[in-house]
Design a protein around this motif. Structure first.
Motif, PDB file in Angstrom:
ATOM      1  N   CYS A 102       1.087  11.361  -0.183  1.00  0.00           N
ATOM      2  CA  CYS A 102       0.665   9.953  -0.115  1.00  0.00           C
ATOM      3  C   CYS A 102      -0.228   9.707   1.101  1.00  0.00           C
ATOM      4  O   CYS A 102       0.181   9.896   2.241  1.00  0.00           O
ATOM      5  N   SER A 113       0.825  -1.210   0.000  1.00  0.00           N
ATOM      6  CA  SER A 113       0.000   0.000   0.000  1.00  0.00           C
ATOM      7  C   SER A 113       0.855   1.254   0.000  1.00  0.00           C
ATOM      8  O   SER A 113       0.575   2.216  -0.728  1.00  0.00           O
ATOM      9  N   ALA A 119       2.542   1.473  -3.553  1.00  0.00           N
ATOM     10  CA  ALA A 119       1.607   1.814  -4.627  1.00  0.00           C
ATOM     11  C   ALA A 119       1.110   3.249  -4.503  1.00  0.00           C
ATOM     12  O   ALA A 119       1.002   3.961  -5.506  1.00  0.00           O
ATOM     13  N   CYS A 120       0.812   3.690  -3.294  1.00  0.00           N
ATOM     14  CA  CYS A 120       0.328   5.056  -3.100  1.00  0.00           C
ATOM     15  C   CYS A 120       1.400   6.063  -3.520  1.00  0.00           C
ATOM     16  O   CYS A 120       1.112   7.039  -4.221  1.00  0.00           O
ATOM     17  N   HIS A 121       2.640   5.812  -3.114  1.00  0.00           N
ATOM     18  CA  HIS A 121       3.739   6.713  -3.495  1.00  0.00           C
ATOM     19  C   HIS A 121       3.879   6.756  -5.018  1.00  0.00           C
ATOM     20  O   HIS A 121       3.995   7.828  -5.608  1.00  0.00           O
ATOM     21  N   LYS A 122       3.849   5.587  -5.649  1.00  0.00           N
ATOM     22  CA  LYS A 122       3.982   5.506  -7.106  1.00  0.00           C
ATOM     23  C   LYS A 122       2.887   6.296  -7.806  1.00  0.00           C
ATOM     24  O   LYS A 122       3.146   7.051  -8.742  1.00  0.00           O
ATOM     25  N   LEU A 123       1.644   6.133  -7.355  1.00  0.00           N
ATOM     26  CA  LEU A 123       0.530   6.830  -7.995  1.00  0.00           C
ATOM     27  C   LEU A 123       0.681   8.349  -7.899  1.00  0.00           C
ATOM     28  O   LEU A 123       0.472   9.077  -8.877  1.00  0.00           O
ATOM     29  N   TRP A 124       1.066   8.837  -6.725  1.00  0.00           N
ATOM     30  CA  TRP A 124       1.295  10.277  -6.577  1.00  0.00           C
ATOM     31  C   TRP A 124       2.469  10.732  -7.436  1.00  0.00           C
ATOM     32  O   TRP A 124       2.415  11.770  -8.102  1.00  0.00           O
ATOM     33  N   TYR A 125       3.556   9.944  -7.425  1.00  0.00           N
ATOM     34  CA  TYR A 125       4.755  10.320  -8.168  1.00  0.00           C
ATOM     35  C   TYR A 125       4.463  10.423  -9.662  1.00  0.00           C
ATOM     36  O   TYR A 125       4.830  11.407 -10.307  1.00  0.00           O
ATOM     37  N   LEU A 126       3.797   9.413 -10.217  1.00  0.00           N
ATOM     38  CA  LEU A 126       3.511   9.438 -11.651  1.00  0.00           C
ATOM     39  C   LEU A 126       2.613  10.626 -12.009  1.00  0.00           C
ATOM     40  O   LEU A 126       2.823  11.287 -13.030  1.00  0.00           O
ATOM     41  N   GLY A 127       1.632  10.918 -11.164  1.00  0.00           N
ATOM     42  CA  GLY A 127       0.765  12.067 -11.417  1.00  0.00           C
ATOM     43  C   GLY A 127       1.522  13.381 -11.368  1.00  0.00           C
ATOM     44  O   GLY A 127       1.306  14.266 -12.212  1.00  0.00           O
TER      45      GLY A 127
END
Length: 157
Positions: free
Chosen positions: A138, A66, A69-77
């Protein structure tokens, strides 16, 4: 404007009753299934050191997943918004849980080590700075009490 509330629901069903229930801690399995509407089931268990099935996801792995994945989603955005093109992202995350002599545990830290491919030269400094922003946003990292460190590795493609 009032805060927006998001409600998440899952169902966790214990599947480890081998016929004797919890008559003794030696006779029952730690396996369970986690389900949410419209999603594939997750086969879970305890960590093998707590008599769990090593083929099931344990709660510590799910917590770390979790965070990652949360860090990745924020980073990509954030990268998309900043004009930084990420072509690949793979995190090699690790968390440390310390168990007391009485068996209680507490997570001490988590380390995210994403390997990121960027399209274009001269972006690493900007891409690095976005990790701090991603961490600050995140939802999961903001909710835990232990430190979450991010050590990204960049590759220009």
């Amino acid at each position: 404007m009032p805060a927006k509330r998001h409600i998440y629901t899952v169902e966790t069903e214990w599947t480890g009753n081998h016929g004797l229930g919890t008559r003794s801690w030696h006779v029952y399995g730690r396996n369970h299934v986690i389900v949410a509407d419209g999603k594939p089931a997750i086969q879970g268990s305890a960590d093998p050191s707590f008599h769990g099935d090593p083929t099931g996801w344990n709660p510590g792995e799910l917590l770390l997943a979790s965070l990652s994945a949360c860090h990745k989603l924020w980073y990509l955005g954030l990268c998309a918004g900043a004009g930084i093109v990420v072509t690949a992202y793979r995190d090699h995350a690790e968390a440390v849980m310390v168990e007391s002599p009485m068996g209680e545990g507490v997570f001490e830290s988590a380390l995210l080590r994403p390997h990121i491919s960027l399209s274009g030269l001269g972006l690493i400094e900007r891409a690095q700075a976005l990790h701090d922003q991603a961490h600050a946003h995140c939802f999961i990292a903001r909710s835990v009490t232990f430190p979450v460190i991010c050590e990204p590795v960049f590759q220009i493609v």
